[in-house]
Design an enzyme around this catalytic site. Structure first.
Site, short mmCIF file in Angstrom:
data_model
loop_
_atom_site.label_atom_id
_atom_site.label_comp_id
_atom_site.label_asym_id
_atom_site.label_seq_id
_atom_site.Cartn_x
_atom_site.Cartn_y
_atom_site.Cartn_z
N THR A 292 -3.98 -10.76 7.48
CA THR A 292 -3.73 -12.18 7.19
C THR A 292 -4.94 -12.78 6.50
OG1 THR A 292 -4.56 -12.78 9.39
CG2 THR A 292 -2.18 -12.45 9.18
N PHE B 116 -5.30 -0.47 13.37
CA PHE B 116 -5.59 -1.78 12.79
C PHE B 116 -6.79 -1.72 11.84
CE2 PHE B 116 -3.84 -3.52 17.03
CZ PHE B 116 -2.54 -3.46 16.56
N GLY C 113 -7.09 -5.40 10.85
CA GLY C 113 -8.21 -6.11 11.48
C GLY C 113 -7.73 -7.04 12.57
N TYR D 172 8.41 1.99 19.56
CA TYR D 172 8.46 1.48 18.20
C TYR D 172 9.92 1.39 17.77
CZ TYR D 172 3.42 2.44 17.56
OH TYR D 172 2.04 2.46 17.66
#
Length: 298
Positions: A231, A219, A223, A70
């Site tokens: 989004t 997520f 999603g 990351y």
């Protein structure tokens, strides 16, 4: 809802092996950058990222999920965690993951079993630790139908050597979980999971619950947007339930996640101080049976 008065403790606790954590945690993926697509965005503001981490701990977060891969061109999530929180609180559990890696230019690579020790040591150096609380073996998308015994066995050896306290697996199938548990204890499974998850993916959280293993979805808010974040507009049903609770759709997604079982943990990530407070406040939302049923149909 007065978000600022709610802490991560409102979600209750679970034990990762012998380590007790609040079920509402924090994911560090977005700390190192601004923008959307992970690994392809401008670096984050360092002071703001450090402030978010310190505020998370103030609000009761004692489970942080991170990884050495990351990082952006100027920021590393592990280094930010080290700078913000070291010396670490005694109850803070830091989980990381290995198998994928990124070279200094940001290019991805996948470790061979013998290279996992180097990845573990990289996390130790960046975090300033002499052992890692929890290491998840992050399985490549191309390996979801194959054996993980060689890689997981290498991590089990590092656990026996004292470099790692507890082990987990990520992006795994029930068959791979069964294979891993024959090698060494597994304290958690990290898989993508959230409202709208495919029916065939719902077996894993049930299996984990039956075995007393934590299920840690990622997520949960994004999603299908995955690394790019949420989004498009949320479903009308989610928006309707959010209005009924005076909450945001993201908070409803997190509340739904936590109500999938007492063994389910949440690790929403953000570099935004306001979003952090809202995410943690979702720990106090209790959806009704009717609301859960409505969301399960999506």
């Amino acid at each position: 809802m007065t978000s600022a008065t709610i802490t991560a403790a409102a979600a209750g606790t679970w034990k990762l092996g012998d380590l007790t954590v609040n079920r509402m945690g924090f994911g560090a993926m977005r700390l190192s950058q601004n923008g959307e697509a992970f690994g392809n965005a401008t670096p984050s503001d360092r002071d703001r990222a450090i402030a978010v981490l310190r505020r998370a701990v103030e609000l009761g977060v004692n489970h942080i999920d991170t990884a050495a891969f990351y990082f952006s061109s100027l920021r590393s999530a592990n280094e930010l965690i080290n700078s913000a929180l070291s010396p670490y609180p005694d109850d803070l559990v830091i989980a990381t993951k290995v198998w994928p890696g990124r070279d200094p230019s940001g290019n991805w690579w996948w470790a061979e079993p013998a290279q996992l020790r180097g990845q573990v040591e990289e996390n130790l150096r960046q975090l300033g630790r002499d052992h890692l609380d929890l290491v998840n073996l992050r399985i490549p998308p191309s390996r979801t139908a194959t054996s993980i015994a060689e890689h997981f066995g290498a991590l089990a050896d590092l656990r026996d050597a004292g470099l790692i306290r507890h082990l987990g697996i990520s992006n795994a199938t029930p068959e791979q979980l069964a294979e891993a548990t024959r090698i060494a204890p597994v304290v958690c499974v990290q898989n993508p999971y959230g409202i709208g998850t495919r029916p065939e993916d719902r077996a894993m959280p049930r299996t984990c619950g039956e075995q007393g293993i934590a299920f840690v979805p990622f997520f949960a808010i994004a999603g299908k947007g995955r690394e790019a974040g949420r989004t498009g507009a949320d479903d009308d049903e989610i928006q309707s339930i959010a209005r009924a609770h005076g909450a945001t759709p993201a908070q409803i997604r997190l509340a739904w996640t936590l109500q999938q079982g007492p063994h389910v943990l949440a690790i929403p990530g953000t570099g935004n101080p306001g979003h952090l407070v809202d995410n943690i406040a979702a720990a106090a939302i209790r959806l009704t049976e009717d609301e859960l049923a409505r969301l399960d149909t999506l």
